[in-house]
Design an enzyme around this catalytic site. Structure first.
Site, PDB file in Angstrom:
ATOM      1  NE  ARG A 101      -0.597   7.484  -8.482  1.00 21.31           N
ATOM      2  CZ  ARG A 101      -1.429   8.334  -7.889  1.00 21.31           C
ATOM      3  NH1 ARG A 101      -2.684   8.013  -7.715  1.00 21.31           N
ATOM      4  NH2 ARG A 101      -1.008   9.518  -7.497  1.00 21.31           N
ATOM      5  NE  ARG A 139      -2.359  18.865  -3.883  1.00 24.62           N
ATOM      6  CZ  ARG A 139      -2.361  17.790  -4.675  1.00 24.62           C
ATOM      7  NH1 ARG A 139      -3.291  17.635  -5.592  1.00 24.62           N
ATOM      8  NH2 ARG A 139      -1.423  16.877  -4.554  1.00 24.62           N
ATOM      9  NE  ARG A 171      -1.627  14.825  -1.137  1.00 15.22           N
ATOM     10  CZ  ARG A 171      -1.860  14.255  -2.308  1.00 15.22           C
ATOM     11  NH1 ARG A 171      -2.985  14.507  -2.952  1.00 15.22           N
ATOM     12  NH2 ARG A 171      -0.987  13.444  -2.842  1.00 15.22           N
TER      13      ARG A 171
HETATM   14  P1  AMP Z   1      -2.770  11.056  -4.864  1.00 13.37           P
HETATM   15  O1  AMP Z   1      -3.647  11.643  -3.830  1.00 13.37           O
HETATM   16  O2  AMP Z   1      -3.546  10.488  -6.035  1.00 13.37           O
HETATM   17  O3  AMP Z   1      -1.683  11.991  -5.312  1.00 13.37           O
HETATM   18  O4  AMP Z   1      -2.040   9.800  -4.190  1.00 13.37           O
HETATM   19  C1  AMP Z   1      -1.192   9.970  -3.066  1.00 13.37           C
HETATM   20  C2  AMP Z   1      -0.324   8.746  -2.859  1.00 13.37           C
HETATM   21  O5  AMP Z   1      -1.152   7.601  -2.617  1.00 13.37           O
HETATM   22  C3  AMP Z   1       0.514   8.341  -4.065  1.00 13.37           C
HETATM   23  O6  AMP Z   1       1.750   9.064  -4.127  1.00 13.37           O
HETATM   24  C4  AMP Z   1       0.749   6.851  -3.772  1.00 13.37           C
HETATM   25  O7  AMP Z   1       1.692   6.668  -2.731  1.00 13.37           O
HETATM   26  C5  AMP Z   1      -0.609   6.439  -3.222  1.00 13.37           C
HETATM   27  N1  AMP Z   1      -1.540   6.015  -4.298  1.00 13.37           N
HETATM   28  C6  AMP Z   1      -2.668   6.651  -4.695  1.00 13.37           C
HETATM   29  N2  AMP Z   1      -3.268   5.997  -5.692  1.00 13.37           N
HETATM   30  C7  AMP Z   1      -2.488   4.913  -5.955  1.00 13.37           C
HETATM   31  C8  AMP Z   1      -2.558   3.853  -6.899  1.00 13.37           C
HETATM   32  N3  AMP Z   1      -3.569   3.797  -7.810  1.00 13.37           N
HETATM   33  N4  AMP Z   1      -1.580   2.923  -6.889  1.00 13.37           N
HETATM   34  C9  AMP Z   1      -0.567   2.969  -5.989  1.00 13.37           C
HETATM   35  N5  AMP Z   1      -0.432   3.947  -5.074  1.00 13.37           N
HETATM   36  C10 AMP Z   1      -1.376   4.911  -5.047  1.00 13.37           C
END
Ligand code: AMP
Length: 233
Positions: A101, A139, A171
């Site tokens: 990311r 979602r 979520r």
């Molecule tokens: P997601 O489920 O991919 O939408 O991720 C949920 C949350 O987890 C994000 O909003 C970030 O706070 C954290 N997160 C997930 N993946 C990453 C990553 N690769 N780098 C930094 N924070 C992450």
């Protein structure tokens, strides 16, 4: 009529990155690819939520940042991915969902992949921003990780998973306010990661995510076959 695709049954896509803004369908599509190709999905968001649930030091540190839609520090996420990639089920490939990311994470991943048989391919799923908000707020997720949307992909019975009858959950960060923060983080940091992979034109492709789920899956699948059949010269 489009040409029939090669038989994918003996095709292993190797390491695949699914990139895109929150709500483009990375998790949904990753699960379809897992089913088809038998390689694991590695979602950093799921891994972090697991840490949070188990109250590990990483989970406790990540909790507040995730609730605010901000990124968890690169070093911590990279370490978490490093230990996941050591597991033997990643041997023939994997689908990274939500990672990298940041450019720092992308560069770190390059270093990890040096010894890997196949270079990574990156698929960016593109959906107009106005559609994403509905996707995010609609979602709902089962405890086993099955993803529904009350507007576009509802379960047969409201609030209940079609497959195992469990109660669907929302979520905590799937709210309008946190969505805007997550988009901000995406635009400030992750958009550059997509450009980083776009520069490797023959290992990068964009897929239109604003279609029926199955049509997106079909396009990702054919994209993967094309990317792997035309390796860097
Ligand atoms: P997601 O489920 O991919 O939408 O991720 C949920 C949350 O987890 C994000 O909003 C970030 O706070 C954290 N997160 C997930 N993946 C990453 C990553 N690769 N780098 C930094 N924070 C992450």
């Amino acid at each position: 009529m489009s040409k029939p695709l090669p038989n994918a049954s003996d095709f292993l896509p190797g390491p695949v990155l699914l990139l895109g803004a929150p709500g483009v369908g990375k998790g949904t599509q990753a699960k379809h690819l897992v089913e088809e190709f038998g390689i694991p999905q590695i979602s950093t968001g799921d891994l972090l939520r697991e840490h949070r649930k188990n109250h590990t030091p990483l989970g406790m540190m990540a909790d507040e940042l995730m609730a605010k839609g901000q990124f968890v520090p690169d070093d911590l996420v990279n370490q978490m991915v490093a230990s996941r990639l050591k597991q033997p089920d990643t041997e023939h490939g994997y689908i990274l969902d939500g990672f990298p990311r940041t450019l720092n994470q992308a560069e770190w991943l390059d270093g990890q992949l040096v010894a890997y048989l196949l270079p990574v391919v990156a698929v960016s799923i593109v959906v107009p921003e106005r559609v994403l908000l509905e996707r995010i707020t609609g979602r709902r997720i089962s405890p086993a990780g099955r993803i529904y949307n009350i507007y576009t992909n509802p379960p047969k019975v409201e609030g209940i998973c079609d497959v195992d009858g469990s109660k669907l959950e929302q979520r905590a960060d799937d709210t309008v306010e946190v969505f805007h923060e997550r988009m901000k983080a995406f635009n400030q940091k992750t958009a550059a990661v997509i450009e980083y992979y776009r520069e490797h034109g023959n290992r990068f492709a964009e897929v239109n995510g604003d279609q029926d789920i199955d049509d997106v899956t079909r396009d990702i699948r054919s994209t993967l076959l094309k990317l792997r059949h035309h390796p860097e010269a």
